[in-house]
Write a protein that holds these residues in place. Sequence first.
Motif, mmCIF file in Angstrom:
data_model
loop_
_atom_site.group_PDB
_atom_site.id
_atom_site.type_symbol
_atom_site.label_atom_id
_atom_site.label_comp_id
_atom_site.label_asym_id
_atom_site.label_seq_id
_atom_site.Cartn_x
_atom_site.Cartn_y
_atom_site.Cartn_z
ATOM 1 N N TRP A 1 0.749 -1.103 -0.052
ATOM 2 C CA TRP A 1 -0.055 -0.010 0.008
ATOM 3 C C TRP A 1 1.015 1.355 0.035
ATOM 4 N N HIS B 1 -1.977 5.396 -2.773
ATOM 5 C CA HIS B 1 -3.020 4.776 -2.394
ATOM 6 C C HIS B 1 -3.708 5.437 -1.219
ATOM 7 N N THR B 2 -2.809 6.124 -0.248
ATOM 8 C CA THR B 2 -3.313 6.634 0.975
ATOM 9 C C THR B 2 -4.030 7.853 0.561
ATOM 10 N N ASP C 1 -9.338 -3.375 7.703
ATOM 11 C CA ASP C 1 -8.775 -2.053 8.311
ATOM 12 C C ASP C 1 -9.337 -0.850 7.903
ATOM 13 N N ARG C 2 -9.823 -0.729 6.595
ATOM 14 C CA ARG C 2 -9.904 0.529 6.075
ATOM 15 C C ARG C 2 -11.513 0.557 5.622
ATOM 16 N N ASN C 3 -12.426 -0.588 6.078
ATOM 17 C CA ASN C 3 -13.595 -0.375 5.707
ATOM 18 C C ASN C 3 -14.050 -0.309 4.109
ATOM 19 N N LEU C 4 -13.066 -0.703 3.239
ATOM 20 C CA LEU C 4 -13.087 -1.147 1.994
ATOM 21 C C LEU C 4 -14.205 -2.087 1.504
ATOM 22 N N TRP D 1 -6.426 -4.865 4.485
ATOM 23 C CA TRP D 1 -6.753 -3.632 4.174
ATOM 24 C C TRP D 1 -8.281 -3.247 4.237
ATOM 25 N N GLN E 1 -13.219 3.216 -3.096
ATOM 26 C CA GLN E 1 -14.453 2.931 -1.969
ATOM 27 C C GLN E 1 -14.457 1.229 -1.813
ATOM 28 N N TYR F 1 -7.283 7.133 -1.180
ATOM 29 C CA TYR F 1 -8.094 6.644 -0.340
ATOM 30 C C TYR F 1 -8.771 7.869 0.515
ATOM 31 N N ASP F 2 -7.783 8.855 0.814
ATOM 32 C CA ASP F 2 -8.405 9.972 1.655
ATOM 33 C C ASP F 2 -9.135 11.052 0.703
#
Lengths: 360, 360, 360, 360
Positions: free
Chosen positions: B167, B171-172, B201-204, B198, B181, B175-176
């Motif tokens: 990652w 990608h951050t 952890d990141r609610n994808l 991921w 999504q 995502y931010d």
Amino acid sequence: MKKLLLLTAILMAGGTIQAQVRNHVAIPDLDDYLTLKCDFHMHSVFSDGLVWPTVRVDEAIREGLDVIAITEHIEVLRHKDDITASHNRAFDIAAKYAKGTDILVLKGSEITKGMPPGHFNAIFLDDCDALETQDPMDAFAATVEQGGFIFWNHPGWDSQQPDTTLWMPEHTEIYDRGFMQGIEVVNFHSYYPEAHQWAIDRNLTMFGNSDIHHPMQTDFDFARGEHRPMTLVFATEKTPAAIREALDERRTAVWFEDKLIGQEEILREIFEKSVDTINVRKTATRIYITLKNNSDLPFHLVKREQGNPLAYFRQYTIQPHRQHVITIKKTQESTSGRLKYEVTNLLVAPGKGLYCETDI
Amino acid sequence: MKKLLLLTAILMAGGTIQAQVRNHVAIPDLDDYLTLKCDFHMHSVFSDGLVWPTVRVDEAIREGLDVIAITEHIEVLRHKDDITASHNRAFDIAAKYAKGTDILVLKGSEITKGMPPGHFNAIFLDDCDALETQDPMDAFAATVEQGGFIFWNHPGWDSQQPDTTLWMPEHTEIYDRGFMQGIEVVNFHSYYPEAHQWAIDRNLTMFGNSDIHHPMQTDFDFARGEHRPMTLVFATEKTPAAIREALDERRTAVWFEDKLIGQEEILREIFEKSVDTINVRKTATRIYITLKNNSDLPFHLVKREQGNPLAYFRQYTIQPHRQHVITIKKTQESTSGRLKYEVTNLLVAPGKGLYCETDI
Amino acid sequence: MKKLLLLTAILMAGGTIQAQVRNHVAIPDLDDYLTLKCDFHMHSVFSDGLVWPTVRVDEAIREGLDVIAITEHIEVLRHKDDITASHNRAFDIAAKYAKGTDILVLKGSEITKGMPPGHFNAIFLDDCDALETQDPMDAFAATVEQGGFIFWNHPGWDSQQPDTTLWMPEHTEIYDRGFMQGIEVVNFHSYYPEAHQWAIDRNLTMFGNSDIHHPMQTDFDFARGEHRPMTLVFATEKTPAAIREALDERRTAVWFEDKLIGQEEILREIFEKSVDTINVRKTATRIYITLKNNSDLPFHLVKREQGNPLAYFRQYTIQPHRQHVITIKKTQESTSGRLKYEVTNLLVAPGKGLYCETDI
Amino acid sequence: MKKLLLLTAILMAGGTIQAQVRNHVAIPDLDDYLTLKCDFHMHSVFSDGLVWPTVRVDEAIREGLDVIAITEHIEVLRHKDDITASHNRAFDIAAKYAKGTDILVLKGSEITKGMPPGHFNAIFLDDCDALETQDPMDAFAATVEQGGFIFWNHPGWDSQQPDTTLWMPEHTEIYDRGFMQGIEVVNFHSYYPEAHQWAIDRNLTMFGNSDIHHPMQTDFDFARGEHRPMTLVFATEKTPAAIREALDERRTAVWFEDKLIGQEEILREIFEKSVDTINVRKTATRIYITLKNNSDLPFHLVKREQGNPLAYFRQYTIQPHRQHVITIKKTQESTSGRLKYEVTNLLVAPGKGLYCETDI
């Protein structure tokens, strides 16, 4: 498509509990009768077969049969150095094992003589041991005395009928004395057209049986869609008495490879119940018929007319469990018409398929 | 087992009318949601695939899917010497062909950049052509502007991630900015455990797609029981809006080989709805549990305790569409107890199966 | 059984490199000729097919073919809204892709007219575009001018021949002008006995082709042992010139389902080269013949005599790639004899198998 | 791919002569040893199996085995009401039937006790009847007295080892007295990692056997590519003495599903002999390696390094009987390099694959 069945678990050394799946044979019931899937001819180690009798029950469960008869040879005891038992023993083992399953086991034996008269199966027996006689006529008489039912096995077996399939004077005598009520039109991988014709001419009940000796999967490749031959019995219920009544009344058909062999009215009812017409749509130039075949049977249609103003298939196969759209072209202006065709794999006589006319 | 479907007949030169059969994927619906079988990533000749878009619909019909998106590469037009068209064209052809069938086609595109950031799919698009931009961020922005949904494709593709699945800062950023999504946890024949983590952890939203380029049967051997990976979407109805709502709420799971990957509560409900307890029979020394698995999924159970007075399986597989009898031995006198096991092919996290306790 | 082939690797998005396996079709070469497996009739997206031309090469590799012709319709351009190209284009793409593989691609086109005269394939072309004419006679003439070879396609296609397969005055004219050198005896899933007889009577080269439009696996179930129909060409070498010479000399046969259709001497040589006699063992009462079939073909034998002192099979199938022991009973004292039988699936004429006599 | 075998014809009532085909198991021989495919654990009706002993020979022929032992339970005679015989009888029947075939049958028995110590197989016996003793130690002693070889069966069978697979003090005693020379690492459908580790730690010969009771096709789905577990024995020739020498020297490996379990040097030689490098082609930016796998084994490769200037697969499967082209990207200028990977399905220890380095 699959009907499942409670099986007694078999705990095996090596650590697994066996799970079996029961196939559902999709051939429709008739209006007045259940369509029972039967195999009245098979062997185990108790004559010259190669499996324990319970394996025949397991196979029947898996393949979706309703009724079996394990019909050991009276005269051919290939393993007699190791196994000595009553001729009733294979039945006893199989029937006990089948309790609580969907499989009905009938008691039977194979009277095994040279040609003439050849091999005959006796089913609906009380005591197989009574059939151990020198003269086949005595074995037949003992069968009838018990209320048994007799049919001629593999009449065209080339080992006993080297050139052509012959009906000999001995068979006339057996028939005349009431000792032959049925005949195998199909045995294992063979169909006998001569026997088919004799069944029609002499009012014999038609049978198609596996005569299996090996494990079933050795001789039939299920992964390629093969199935054992079966005798379809059209009975009011799944009981020995109802099956016997159906056999006496000749209400059977034979399922062999992609063919169904039997009487016209029965085959017609099966064809009609197997295929639903979902939809007929007509345009100015074409008619679209949507069909759905709910059965395991294919239907091979061949046109049987010329000059119809509707131009339709010359040959057409309705596949098992498929939905088809048949397209018909109007060569003249007309809003309706009649299709005439033969379903060549529904055999009402040797070489003769079921003739149909459909108005659209 | 088979659900049939009315198909528009295709009259082919050479004389046959095609019959298609629709497979039914047996994975149960949830109490509150339909279980839709979806594939949101595939290609046709309109980018670098090898079939006409309608073939993707035919495949979806045969394989029992509900929803597909043909997501051509914006940047990779392998056949551009012969085919020049809008990026919307494959959708238009497939959607028209799918009318009247059970297949819902969504409009989508694949934004195809080097790593970072790699490839991303945009679905629920109005106009794919708007995504033809140099900078991936512009393409993402154009997607969001149209109300589209974006997920990262094959994050562990070794051609772009040679050593480990990373990652990256890019990608951050994506995502931010709300441009990621969802994520493919499975693509084609590969599962990416890092991506799975991921997603947690990141609610994808988790996806599993085929990314098919060839005819489907070239890469999946259906005769051996293989199936393409699918994204299961748990939606209130089979409409684009309901599917979108489910994706936004992360109500998906991934079906890959013999595994189901998703959130614990969803996997538990599927497990419970798939397997019926038919019967529990207790004797002095044993308990027999008869189970029936009505689904296409196997369930691989592994015991997760020691010292239970009930001695039961250490490993056990409940086969698809089978009835099993599980035998449990009582090592002490007791009339009941609790089984503790993990269903190792229902993955709630990388390497972690669904933990279950069953009172008997 | 398998012959492997170096394939250009195709790196696919999603992360795999495709591995293909080449099937070896086990039908023996003749003494004087190679047996080339050919399919001279198929379609891609460049007319009304549904795959990119390279897929036809991949299929040919997998299925063990030697030679293909992609023969797009001149007149039926189903995807012309999206694809506009020379009629030579599908050949160019396929031939380039096939370089370095075992597949030889020939240039061809399908001249596609209503009945009469119906559809014709032209192969060994230099420029397909020259065949775009209104009058079929002009297209035939353009073919001959280029040195091309013409055969009549699916003469019994029921969409063009609704009642029976007719040879019309137009076909006589075409034939008399030298515009019909061959004929499809088999197309896709159909065999035309009338066309078979015409090929014999009029010295036409026999063809059997797939006419495939979909991905091949959609229409042929390889897992069940199905294969596409093939034209076997008996050529001195695998070159266009040698193939052309073989077609001109009518040295072909057609492989269709379990049948081989062709001239007697060729079928006899294939039968003899396929089956080896491993061993003949004679006892006082029996003769045991051990045979080994090295080919992919089954051979269905039917006895064609009566009264032979040797009692042998009435029907017997020699399975592909199997070793059999045939048991013959001596009904009289004799140490030798002659078996007379027909191989019913080696068709030398409609309904007529290959007649054989074997001394033992 | 197929090696055929002369079989004694079996004339069956119902009219067919059976044809069998022998599969060839493609696992290469070693430089110094033949690779014999063996199964040293199976049952027939003479203990608690369900088939006649000859069926085990037929199965072995079809599946390509070289050596079998029918190892009836001494203590479990499920059919003793019908069959009473010496414990040698199943061997006698099978060995007589196997004469003239490719199958070597060894004499053996299963010493069948509760846990501890559980079940043990004794092979290379002269007289199985001598093993009928109350105390397992007496049976072991009787085996050793005859020069027999003993291995522990299914040590992790959950019916005898409910929680974990334990090595008990009794096993130490058996081992110390020289009564345990080998151990089943695989039995039927189960692999026991604990037993695998014990085999390594205690120098036990590793076995993988079917322990089959039913007809083989009931428990292994050959159409889906399944195979029974086999013990590969690396012997100087196919004789009982050479096999015994190999077992004594621990030269075996276990073939189970897609795994090969054994010693590193043997697995490495099999891997190297299975896969040929056909061609290495280097361009400015890439290296193409063409491989050909001539074996029935897949090889699952996982990269075991980071930071290599050559970017290659992270995971890669070399399919059985396929030719692959592996593409390697040069991320720096370099004309050669080294690939480091583990073949995860070649198990040199529990959870540990074969580590390889390849210079290119």
